[in-house]
Design a protein around this motif. Structure first.
Motif, short mmCIF file in Angstrom:
data_model
loop_
_atom_site.label_atom_id
_atom_site.label_comp_id
_atom_site.label_asym_id
_atom_site.label_seq_id
_atom_site.Cartn_x
_atom_site.Cartn_y
_atom_site.Cartn_z
N UNK A 248 -15.78 -1.17 7.77
CA UNK A 248 -17.18 -0.78 7.66
C UNK A 248 -17.65 -0.97 6.22
N UNK A 249 -18.90 -1.37 6.05
CA UNK A 249 -19.48 -1.54 4.73
C UNK A 249 -20.77 -0.74 4.65
N UNK A 250 -21.17 -0.42 3.44
CA UNK A 250 -22.40 0.37 3.24
C UNK A 250 -23.00 0.01 1.90
N UNK A 251 -24.30 0.19 1.80
CA UNK A 251 -25.01 -0.02 0.55
C UNK A 251 -25.46 1.32 -0.01
N UNK A 252 -25.89 1.36 -1.27
CA UNK A 252 -26.34 2.63 -1.84
C UNK A 252 -27.49 3.22 -1.03
N UNK A 253 -27.48 4.52 -0.87
CA UNK A 253 -28.53 5.21 -0.15
C UNK A 253 -28.62 6.65 -0.64
#
Length: 316
Positions: A248-253
């Motif tokens: 899984x990948x994620x960006x800043x939030x």
């Protein structure tokens, strides 16, 4: 035809050289691992020899040919398996959790320097080379200090802690059962037994952090420090290994988190990320109270009456 054969030959030679290089590196890593485990065994034996059964209220017994605690005595006092501890001293390739190493460190009565040495030999700390190369400019340090009384932490893309202001140090002071030696947010969360009880959104936070790490990893494929860091953490934490394998990948939030502080109670924060152009891949995490109750109780996290040396240490 000749040109084609020449190209094929060059490609084969390049492939052979690459494989030979990989084999040499693998061999070097194996030899380094053997040396590290041997050093770990010798260190444990030397520290065990410093202690006697009388130090723990145990009878000395008879037929004790060497000074110090026996392996089985140490294992019993630390609450670990005799066979496992014997293998650890013998330099066998086994995994050791943070909890077990902490139990051994407490029983051996290691000081801070000795405990850090134990963790490094057991590969129970992150690879720190990238972090050690990062020099935090004084301008950034001033920004971190100016954020008081809001807790703030400067981290890199691997979650290594480059700097924390005093408010952050004191907020999370009681988090660890023993003083933190990982200096890495992700390692601290997934290897500290008390973390799940301190963070109600623990599962969601870990999943997000690992996804951020996976995203950052794409820019460091082939970097041996990153690969070794991930291998070590996966060997220390089955939970991390399972989440990591989800890819899984994620960006800043914008994030929110709840922290259950032993003195201040439930604290609700909004977590903001501030990019730091002066430090590639670094970011400042700022914890802002989400409600008036948290804002009113936040001063209860500050420690008072610290010896000067300890207070100075907090602010380094």
């Amino acid at each position: 035809m000749v040109a084609h054969e020449t190209t094929d030959g060059a490609a084969r030679r390049a492939g052979e050289q690459r494989r030979a290089g990989e084999q040499r590196r693998a061999g070097d890593q194996r030899r380094a691992g053997d040396q590290r485990r041997a050093e770990l065994g010798q260190f444990l034996k030397a520290r065990r020899a410093r202690l006697s059964p009388g130090d723990f209220g145990l009878p000395r017994g008879s037929r004790r040919r060497t000074p110090g605690l026996r392996r089985e005595e140490l294992a019993l006092l630390a609450g670990v398996g005799v066979t496992w501890y014997t293998w650890l001293e013998q330099g066998r390739q086994i995994n050791a959790s943070t909890q077990v190493l902490d139990a051994v460190a407490r029983t051996l009565r290691l000081d801070r320097v000795e405990r850090e040495h134990l963790y490094r030999l057991a590969e129970a700390t992150p690879v720190r080379t990238e972090c050690e190369r990062s020099v935090v400019p004084e301008t950034i340090r001033e920004i971190m200090r100016s954020l008081e009384p809001l807790p703030a932490t400067l981290i890199n893309s691997r979650f290594d802690i480059l700097m924390s202001n005093a408010a952050s140090e004191e907020l999370f002071w009681e988090w660890h059962t023993l003083p933190c030696i990982h200096k890495n947010n992700l390692w601290c969360v997934v290897t500290e037994p008390s973390a799940r009880g301190r963070f109600p959104e623990y599962d969601d936070q870990v999943r997000y952090m690992v996804a951020r790490l996976r995203s950052a990893y794409s820019a460091h494929l082939g970097d041996p420090d990153w690969a070794e860091d991930i291998r070590r953490l996966a060997s220390m934490s089955r939970e991390f290994a399972e989440v990591w394998e989800r890819h899984e990948v994620a960006e800043p939030e914008s994030r929110v988190t709840t922290y259950l502080h032993p003195a201040a109670g439930q604290l609700n924060f909004a977590v903001s990320e501030l990019n730091v152009p002066d430090l590639p891949e670094a970011r400042i995490l700022v914890y802002t109270p989400r409600d008036d109750d948290t804002r009113a109780r936040l001063p209860l996290t500050r420690r008072t009456g610290l010896p000067a040396s300890r207070g100075d240490q907090l602010r380094k």
